[in-house]
Design a protein around this motif. Structure first.
Motif, PDB file in Angstrom:
ATOM      1  N   ARG A  92       0.939  -1.113  -0.055  1.00  0.00           N
ATOM      2  CA  ARG A  92       0.140   0.121   0.002  1.00  0.00           C
ATOM      3  C   ARG A  92       0.872   0.973  -0.033  1.00  0.00           C
ATOM      4  O   ARG A  92       1.601   1.317   0.896  1.00  0.00           O
ATOM      5  N   GLY A  93       0.732   2.163  -0.988  1.00  0.00           N
ATOM      6  CA  GLY A  93       1.497   3.307  -0.957  1.00  0.00           C
ATOM      7  C   GLY A  93       3.099   3.031  -1.610  1.00  0.00           C
ATOM      8  O   GLY A  93       3.760   3.927  -1.861  1.00  0.00           O
ATOM      9  N   VAL A  94       3.351   1.956  -2.088  1.00  0.00           N
ATOM     10  CA  VAL A  94       4.698   1.740  -2.460  1.00  0.00           C
ATOM     11  C   VAL A  94       4.556   1.619  -4.232  1.00  0.00           C
ATOM     12  O   VAL A  94       3.690   0.784  -4.640  1.00  0.00           O
ATOM     13  N   ARG A  95       5.506   1.969  -4.643  1.00  0.00           N
ATOM     14  CA  ARG A  95       5.233   1.878  -6.306  1.00  0.00           C
ATOM     15  C   ARG A  95       6.315   0.411  -6.339  1.00  0.00           C
ATOM     16  O   ARG A  95       7.234   0.111  -5.874  1.00  0.00           O
ATOM     17  N   TRP A  96       5.441  -0.504  -7.299  1.00  0.00           N
ATOM     18  CA  TRP A  96       6.058  -1.734  -7.416  1.00  0.00           C
ATOM     19  C   TRP A  96       5.225  -2.074  -8.801  1.00  0.00           C
ATOM     20  O   TRP A  96       4.510  -1.707  -9.160  1.00  0.00           O
ATOM     21  N   SER A  97       6.157  -3.195  -9.256  1.00  0.00           N
ATOM     22  CA  SER A  97       5.495  -3.950 -10.394  1.00  0.00           C
ATOM     23  C   SER A  97       5.351  -5.666 -10.488  1.00  0.00           C
ATOM     24  O   SER A  97       4.747  -6.439 -11.000  1.00  0.00           O
ATOM     25  N   THR A  98       6.004  -6.161  -9.630  1.00  0.00           N
ATOM     26  CA  THR A  98       6.274  -7.349  -9.215  1.00  0.00           C
ATOM     27  C   THR A  98       6.689  -7.751  -7.737  1.00  0.00           C
ATOM     28  O   THR A  98       7.482  -7.104  -7.081  1.00  0.00           O
ATOM     29  N   TRP A  99       6.125  -8.786  -7.509  1.00  0.00           N
ATOM     30  CA  TRP A  99       6.416  -9.317  -5.981  1.00  0.00           C
ATOM     31  C   TRP A  99       6.575 -10.872  -5.698  1.00  0.00           C
ATOM     32  O   TRP A  99       6.001 -11.629  -6.683  1.00  0.00           O
ATOM     33  N   GLY A 100       7.067 -11.198  -4.554  1.00  0.00           N
ATOM     34  CA  GLY A 100       7.355 -12.585  -4.258  1.00  0.00           C
ATOM     35  C   GLY A 100       7.482 -12.677  -2.732  1.00  0.00           C
ATOM     36  O   GLY A 100       7.802 -11.711  -2.010  1.00  0.00           O
ATOM     37  N   GLU A 101       7.025 -13.778  -2.297  1.00  0.00           N
ATOM     38  CA  GLU A 101       7.217 -13.992  -0.747  1.00  0.00           C
ATOM     39  C   GLU A 101       7.469 -15.584  -0.547  1.00  0.00           C
ATOM     40  O   GLU A 101       7.040 -16.433  -0.972  1.00  0.00           O
ATOM     41  N   ASN A 102       8.754 -15.425   0.479  1.00  0.00           N
ATOM     42  CA  ASN A 102       9.029 -16.802   1.027  1.00  0.00           C
ATOM     43  C   ASN A 102       8.783 -16.976   2.541  1.00  0.00           C
ATOM     44  O   ASN A 102       8.850 -15.668   3.099  1.00  0.00           O
ATOM     45  N   VAL A 103       8.250 -17.853   2.827  1.00  0.00           N
ATOM     46  CA  VAL A 103       7.870 -18.245   4.415  1.00  0.00           C
ATOM     47  C   VAL A 103       8.361 -19.484   4.824  1.00  0.00           C
ATOM     48  O   VAL A 103       8.558 -20.149   4.073  1.00  0.00           O
ATOM     49  N   GLY A 104       8.685 -19.549   6.189  1.00  0.00           N
ATOM     50  CA  GLY A 104       9.209 -20.807   6.498  1.00  0.00           C
ATOM     51  C   GLY A 104       9.417 -20.781   7.926  1.00  0.00           C
ATOM     52  O   GLY A 104       9.103 -19.799   8.610  1.00  0.00           O
ATOM     53  N   VAL A 105       9.464 -22.054   8.585  1.00  0.00           N
ATOM     54  CA  VAL A 105       9.867 -22.107  10.090  1.00  0.00           C
ATOM     55  C   VAL A 105      10.940 -23.229  10.161  1.00  0.00           C
ATOM     56  O   VAL A 105      11.067 -24.043   9.422  1.00  0.00           O
ATOM     57  N   THR A 106      11.820 -22.810  11.204  1.00  0.00           N
ATOM     58  CA  THR A 106      12.931 -23.805  11.425  1.00  0.00           C
ATOM     59  C   THR A 106      13.270 -23.907  13.024  1.00  0.00           C
ATOM     60  O   THR A 106      13.030 -22.856  13.761  1.00  0.00           O
ATOM     61  N   GLY A 107      13.662 -25.067  13.222  1.00  0.00           N
ATOM     62  CA  GLY A 107      14.069 -25.261  14.553  1.00  0.00           C
ATOM     63  C   GLY A 107      15.656 -25.153  14.481  1.00  0.00           C
ATOM     64  O   GLY A 107      16.386 -25.182  15.574  1.00  0.00           O
ATOM     65  N   GLY A 108      16.084 -25.161  13.423  1.00  0.00           N
ATOM     66  CA  GLY A 108      17.637 -24.930  13.210  1.00  0.00           C
ATOM     67  C   GLY A 108      17.986 -23.344  13.205  1.00  0.00           C
ATOM     68  O   GLY A 108      17.589 -22.288  13.853  1.00  0.00           O
ATOM     69  N   THR A 109      18.777 -23.205  12.026  1.00  0.00           N
ATOM     70  CA  THR A 109      19.592 -21.849  12.002  1.00  0.00           C
ATOM     71  C   THR A 109      19.170 -21.189  10.814  1.00  0.00           C
ATOM     72  O   THR A 109      18.462 -21.575   9.775  1.00  0.00           O
ATOM     73  N   ILE A 110      19.356 -19.852  10.714  1.00  0.00           N
ATOM     74  CA  ILE A 110      19.300 -19.045   9.546  1.00  0.00           C
ATOM     75  C   ILE A 110      19.820 -19.667   8.189  1.00  0.00           C
ATOM     76  O   ILE A 110      19.287 -19.842   7.332  1.00  0.00           O
ATOM     77  N   GLY A 111      21.271 -20.116   8.351  1.00  0.00           N
ATOM     78  CA  GLY A 111      21.555 -20.944   7.243  1.00  0.00           C
ATOM     79  C   GLY A 111      21.036 -21.944   6.809  1.00  0.00           C
ATOM     80  O   GLY A 111      20.758 -22.101   5.296  1.00  0.00           O
ATOM     81  N   GLY A 112      20.269 -22.683   7.597  1.00  0.00           N
ATOM     82  CA  GLY A 112      19.518 -24.053   7.470  1.00  0.00           C
ATOM     83  C   GLY A 112      18.507 -23.553   6.517  1.00  0.00           C
ATOM     84  O   GLY A 112      18.052 -24.278   5.555  1.00  0.00           O
ATOM     85  N   ILE A 113      17.764 -22.727   6.965  1.00  0.00           N
ATOM     86  CA  ILE A 113      16.405 -22.405   6.298  1.00  0.00           C
ATOM     87  C   ILE A 113      16.851 -21.435   4.920  1.00  0.00           C
ATOM     88  O   ILE A 113      16.097 -21.731   4.016  1.00  0.00           O
ATOM     89  N   GLU A 114      17.768 -20.689   4.908  1.00  0.00           N
ATOM     90  CA  GLU A 114      18.453 -20.251   3.657  1.00  0.00           C
ATOM     91  C   GLU A 114      18.661 -21.186   2.544  1.00  0.00           C
ATOM     92  O   GLU A 114      18.102 -21.256   1.445  1.00  0.00           O
ATOM     93  N   ASP A 115      19.216 -22.304   2.993  1.00  0.00           N
ATOM     94  CA  ASP A 115      19.670 -23.632   2.195  1.00  0.00           C
ATOM     95  C   ASP A 115      18.357 -24.094   1.697  1.00  0.00           C
ATOM     96  O   ASP A 115      18.130 -24.713   0.602  1.00  0.00           O
ATOM     97  N   ALA A 116      17.201 -24.273   2.646  1.00  0.00           N
ATOM     98  CA  ALA A 116      16.139 -25.139   2.294  1.00  0.00           C
ATOM     99  C   ALA A 116      15.546 -24.203   1.169  1.00  0.00           C
ATOM    100  O   ALA A 116      14.974 -24.813   0.214  1.00  0.00           O
ATOM    101  N   PHE A 117      15.435 -22.953   1.555  1.00  0.00           N
ATOM    102  CA  PHE A 117      14.736 -21.974   0.388  1.00  0.00           C
ATOM    103  C   PHE A 117      15.512 -22.050  -1.014  1.00  0.00           C
ATOM    104  O   PHE A 117      14.882 -22.258  -1.982  1.00  0.00           O
ATOM    105  N   MET A 118      16.867 -22.181  -1.040  1.00  0.00           N
ATOM    106  CA  MET A 118      17.641 -22.157  -2.243  1.00  0.00           C
ATOM    107  C   MET A 118      17.541 -23.613  -2.837  1.00  0.00           C
ATOM    108  O   MET A 118      17.535 -23.775  -4.006  1.00  0.00           O
ATOM    109  N   ARG A 119      17.059 -24.850  -2.128  1.00  0.00           N
ATOM    110  CA  ARG A 119      16.852 -25.976  -2.580  1.00  0.00           C
ATOM    111  C   ARG A 119      15.445 -26.353  -3.280  1.00  0.00           C
ATOM    112  O   ARG A 119      15.202 -27.137  -3.924  1.00  0.00           O
ATOM    113  N   SER A 120      14.563 -25.190  -2.902  1.00  0.00           N
ATOM    114  CA  SER A 120      13.027 -25.267  -3.437  1.00  0.00           C
ATOM    115  C   SER A 120      13.011 -24.359  -4.800  1.00  0.00           C
ATOM    116  O   SER A 120      13.440 -22.997  -4.737  1.00  0.00           O
ATOM    117  N   PRO A 121      12.613 -25.046  -5.840  1.00  0.00           N
ATOM    118  CA  PRO A 121      12.666 -24.211  -7.129  1.00  0.00           C
ATOM    119  C   PRO A 121      11.853 -22.671  -6.929  1.00  0.00           C
ATOM    120  O   PRO A 121      12.460 -21.671  -7.486  1.00  0.00           O
TER     121      PRO A 121
END
Length: 155
Positions: A92-121
């Motif tokens: 709302r009120g922001v200039r944009w043309s495209t967007w995306g959203e990644n959501v997740g939960v982990t009992g591990g580390t930030i590195g672990g969730i980033e690795d999981a995101f990077m393995r998901s196409p």
């Protein structure tokens, strides 16, 4: 004797150089340990982008507060879900043309969730999308120690 003295001076110079470099590095190592989960997630996102030849995305701090609210909502419900209408929630009120959203939960580390995101196409596509130049990052650690993460991209 002169050769020995030169060797000793060289060793002293090397030790002095090492100590100077370590002293300069020590505050940044200490600083890295005190970063918030949001700051670590933002760094991990940009690290993935930069290591794949994609420009850095700049963080939108106000929008990151909304991303944190989304992470809290997911934690309260006990499952991950995407924002139903990001144009009215985040953009709302922001200039944009495209967007995306990644959501997740982990009992591990930030590195672990980033690795999981990077393995998901789909998640990887968001992270590496060259059209996204801004990002909002929201994290929330619940009472059980799980870290709920929302990364919203737009451009």
């Amino acid at each position: 004797m002169r050769h020995t003295r030169r060797t000793a001076l060289t060793r002293i110079a090397l030790v002095a150089t090492f100590l100077t470099a370590f002293t300069a590095l020590a505050p940044s190592l200490a600083h890295a340990a005190t970063l918030t989960p949001r700051a670590r997630m933002y760094r991990a996102t940009n690290s993935s982008r930069l290591s794949n030849g994609v420009h850095q995305a700049y963080i939108h701090y106000t929008m990151s507060k909304l991303a944190r609210q989304h992470s809290i909502a997911m934690a309260n419900r006990g499952y991950i879900f995407h924002t139903s209408n990001p144009s009215s929630f985040y953009l709302r009120g922001v200039r944009w043309s495209t967007w995306g959203e990644n959501v997740g939960v982990t009992g591990g580390t930030i590195g672990g969730i980033e690795d999981a995101f990077m393995r998901s196409p789909d998640h990887r596509a968001n992270i590496l999308n060259r059209n996204f130049d801004r990002v909002a990052v929201g994290t929330y650690r619940d009472a059980n120690g799980y870290l709920w993460v929302t990364v919203f991209f737009y451009g």
